[in-house]
Design a protein around this motif. Structure first.
Motif, PDB file in Angstrom:
ATOM      1  N   ILE A 184     -29.688  -7.174   5.773  1.00  0.00           N
ATOM      2  CA  ILE A 184     -30.204  -7.917   4.559  1.00  0.00           C
ATOM      3  C   ILE A 184     -29.109  -7.830   3.892  1.00  0.00           C
ATOM      4  CG2 ILE A 184     -31.286  -9.533   3.747  1.00  0.00           C
ATOM      5  CD1 ILE A 184     -33.691  -8.604   5.749  1.00  0.00           C
ATOM      6  N   ALA A 185     -28.819  -6.554   3.438  1.00  0.00           N
ATOM      7  CA  ALA A 185     -28.001  -6.805   1.866  1.00  0.00           C
ATOM      8  C   ALA A 185     -26.884  -6.407   2.358  1.00  0.00           C
ATOM      9  CB  ALA A 185     -28.619  -4.715   0.926  1.00  0.00           C
ATOM     10  N   LYS A 186     -26.433  -5.965   3.530  1.00  0.00           N
ATOM     11  CA  LYS A 186     -24.398  -5.703   3.620  1.00  0.00           C
ATOM     12  C   LYS A 186     -24.724  -7.440   3.677  1.00  0.00           C
ATOM     13  CE  LYS A 186     -24.345  -1.121   4.903  1.00  0.00           C
ATOM     14  NZ  LYS A 186     -24.396  -0.142   5.958  1.00  0.00           N
ATOM     15  N   ALA A 187     -25.448  -8.087   4.784  1.00  0.00           N
ATOM     16  CA  ALA A 187     -25.075  -9.301   4.917  1.00  0.00           C
ATOM     17  C   ALA A 187     -25.232 -10.279   3.736  1.00  0.00           C
ATOM     18  CB  ALA A 187     -25.799  -9.763   6.022  1.00  0.00           C
ATOM     19  N   VAL A 188     -25.715 -10.412   2.900  1.00  0.00           N
ATOM     20  CA  VAL A 188     -25.881 -11.387   1.767  1.00  0.00           C
ATOM     21  C   VAL A 188     -24.389 -11.144   0.797  1.00  0.00           C
ATOM     22  CG1 VAL A 188     -26.670 -11.897  -0.461  1.00  0.00           C
ATOM     23  CG2 VAL A 188     -28.275 -11.195   1.694  1.00  0.00           C
ATOM     24  N   GLU A 189     -24.272 -10.107   0.821  1.00  0.00           N
ATOM     25  CA  GLU A 189     -22.932  -9.231   0.662  1.00  0.00           C
ATOM     26  C   GLU A 189     -21.474  -9.049   0.659  1.00  0.00           C
ATOM     27  OE1 GLU A 189     -23.169  -4.900  -0.494  1.00  0.00           O
ATOM     28  OE2 GLU A 189     -24.473  -5.275  -1.748  1.00  0.00           O
ATOM     29  N   SER A 190     -21.363  -9.501   2.164  1.00  0.00           N
ATOM     30  CA  SER A 190     -20.212 -10.318   2.754  1.00  0.00           C
ATOM     31  C   SER A 190     -20.305 -11.441   2.400  1.00  0.00           C
ATOM     32  CB  SER A 190     -20.166  -9.093   3.756  1.00  0.00           C
ATOM     33  OG  SER A 190     -21.742 -10.385   4.637  1.00  0.00           O
ATOM     34  N   VAL A 191     -21.491 -12.450   2.559  1.00  0.00           N
ATOM     35  CA  VAL A 191     -21.702 -13.487   3.072  1.00  0.00           C
ATOM     36  C   VAL A 191     -21.054 -14.077   1.064  1.00  0.00           C
ATOM     37  CG1 VAL A 191     -22.564 -15.499   3.979  1.00  0.00           C
ATOM     38  CG2 VAL A 191     -22.875 -13.563   4.807  1.00  0.00           C
ATOM     39  N   PHE A 192     -21.843 -14.087   0.531  1.00  0.00           N
ATOM     40  CA  PHE A 192     -21.522 -13.892  -0.819  1.00  0.00           C
ATOM     41  C   PHE A 192     -20.936 -13.533  -1.503  1.00  0.00           C
ATOM     42  CE2 PHE A 192     -25.928 -16.126   1.104  1.00  0.00           C
ATOM     43  CZ  PHE A 192     -25.899 -17.003   0.553  1.00  0.00           C
ATOM     44  N   ASP A 193     -20.290 -12.555  -1.612  1.00  0.00           N
ATOM     45  CA  ASP A 193     -19.561 -11.873  -3.172  1.00  0.00           C
ATOM     46  C   ASP A 193     -19.975 -11.591  -3.950  1.00  0.00           C
ATOM     47  OD1 ASP A 193     -17.080 -10.475  -3.267  1.00  0.00           O
ATOM     48  OD2 ASP A 193     -16.032 -11.848  -4.320  1.00  0.00           O
ATOM     49  N   VAL A 194     -21.068 -10.857  -3.731  1.00  0.00           N
ATOM     50  CA  VAL A 194     -22.569 -10.383  -5.093  1.00  0.00           C
ATOM     51  C   VAL A 194     -22.693  -8.871  -4.670  1.00  0.00           C
ATOM     52  CG1 VAL A 194     -23.434 -12.793  -4.988  1.00  0.00           C
ATOM     53  CG2 VAL A 194     -24.154 -11.648  -3.491  1.00  0.00           C
ATOM     54  N   LYS A 195     -23.042  -8.444  -5.811  1.00  0.00           N
ATOM     55  CA  LYS A 195     -24.565  -7.261  -5.134  1.00  0.00           C
ATOM     56  C   LYS A 195     -25.886  -7.012  -5.445  1.00  0.00           C
ATOM     57  CE  LYS A 195     -20.288  -4.895  -5.843  1.00  0.00           C
ATOM     58  NZ  LYS A 195     -18.781  -4.318  -4.829  1.00  0.00           N
ATOM     59  N   VAL A 196     -25.908  -6.644  -4.190  1.00  0.00           N
ATOM     60  CA  VAL A 196     -27.232  -5.869  -4.528  1.00  0.00           C
ATOM     61  C   VAL A 196     -27.963  -5.022  -4.766  1.00  0.00           C
ATOM     62  CG1 VAL A 196     -29.023  -6.437  -2.431  1.00  0.00           C
ATOM     63  CG2 VAL A 196     -27.021  -8.047  -2.711  1.00  0.00           C
ATOM     64  N   LYS A 216     -27.811  -6.920  -8.665  1.00  0.00           N
ATOM     65  CA  LYS A 216     -27.390  -6.721 -10.060  1.00  0.00           C
ATOM     66  C   LYS A 216     -27.122  -7.134 -11.140  1.00  0.00           C
ATOM     67  CE  LYS A 216     -26.042  -2.501  -7.353  1.00  0.00           C
ATOM     68  NZ  LYS A 216     -25.625  -1.710  -7.482  1.00  0.00           N
ATOM     69  N   LYS A 217     -27.338  -6.856 -12.253  1.00  0.00           N
ATOM     70  CA  LYS A 217     -27.741  -7.618 -13.404  1.00  0.00           C
ATOM     71  C   LYS A 217     -26.016  -8.186 -13.210  1.00  0.00           C
ATOM     72  CE  LYS A 217     -31.419  -7.667 -14.900  1.00  0.00           C
ATOM     73  NZ  LYS A 217     -32.411  -8.761 -15.040  1.00  0.00           N
ATOM     74  N   ASN A 218     -24.991  -7.123 -13.251  1.00  0.00           N
ATOM     75  CA  ASN A 218     -23.445  -7.700 -13.584  1.00  0.00           C
ATOM     76  C   ASN A 218     -23.185  -8.230 -12.029  1.00  0.00           C
ATOM     77  OD1 ASN A 218     -23.417  -5.479 -11.704  1.00  0.00           O
ATOM     78  ND2 ASN A 218     -22.617  -3.768 -12.602  1.00  0.00           N
ATOM     79  N   SER A 219     -23.383  -8.624 -11.134  1.00  0.00           N
ATOM     80  CA  SER A 219     -23.291  -9.568 -10.262  1.00  0.00           C
ATOM     81  C   SER A 219     -22.906 -10.686 -10.338  1.00  0.00           C
ATOM     82  CB  SER A 219     -24.185  -9.039  -9.220  1.00  0.00           C
ATOM     83  OG  SER A 219     -23.474 -10.473  -8.106  1.00  0.00           O
ATOM     84  N   LYS A 220     -21.729 -11.106 -10.472  1.00  0.00           N
ATOM     85  CA  LYS A 220     -22.537 -13.431 -10.487  1.00  0.00           C
ATOM     86  C   LYS A 220     -23.272 -13.629  -9.284  1.00  0.00           C
ATOM     87  CE  LYS A 220     -18.738 -13.670  -6.827  1.00  0.00           C
ATOM     88  NZ  LYS A 220     -18.188 -14.945  -5.760  1.00  0.00           N
ATOM     89  N   PRO A 221     -23.460 -14.977 -10.124  1.00  0.00           N
ATOM     90  CA  PRO A 221     -24.833 -15.823  -9.082  1.00  0.00           C
ATOM     91  C   PRO A 221     -23.784 -16.352  -7.958  1.00  0.00           C
ATOM     92  CG  PRO A 221     -24.364 -16.961 -10.966  1.00  0.00           C
ATOM     93  CD  PRO A 221     -23.259 -15.329 -11.247  1.00  0.00           C
ATOM     94  N   ILE A 222     -25.187 -16.078  -7.384  1.00  0.00           N
ATOM     95  CA  ILE A 222     -24.860 -17.139  -6.027  1.00  0.00           C
ATOM     96  C   ILE A 222     -24.090 -18.536  -6.458  1.00  0.00           C
ATOM     97  CG2 ILE A 222     -25.158 -17.819  -3.732  1.00  0.00           C
ATOM     98  CD1 ILE A 222     -26.827 -15.133  -3.763  1.00  0.00           C
TER      99      ILE A 222
END
Length: 97
Positions: A39-51, A84-90
């Protein structure tokens, strides 16, 4: 291996899930057989964020009646993803406010 869009099915948009957005917590309906790492890898790849972390909940189907006939709605899996705090929002959720 399954596609990232097969793991992340749809976002959950309710009052309770929208209350977590300022804290970088997003809620999704996910595939029942997916684990937290997938799930973490899928969210990171779809939305370009850091989980940062993933919490999962198995939601049981509810009993429903239609006249004298009764049955259950399908059970499904819910994932609450914290970024993560330094990640951009979705950006999909940002238009909801």
């Amino acid at each position: 291996m399954t596609n990232a869009h097969d793991i992340v099915i749809r976002p959950i948009i309710t009052e309770k899930s929208m209350a977590g957005i300022p804290n970088m917590r997003y809620t999704f309906a996910v595939a029942k057989d997916a684990n937290k790492i997938e799930i973490a890898k899928a969210v990171e790849s779809v939305f370009d964020v850091k989980v940062a972390k993933v919490n999962t909940i198995n939601v049981r189907g509810k009993m429903r009646r239609q006249g004298r006939f009764e049955g259950y709605t399908p059970s499904w899996k819910k994932a609450i993803v914290t970024l993560k705090k330094n990640s951009k929002p979705i950006s999909f959720f940002e238009g909801m406010f």
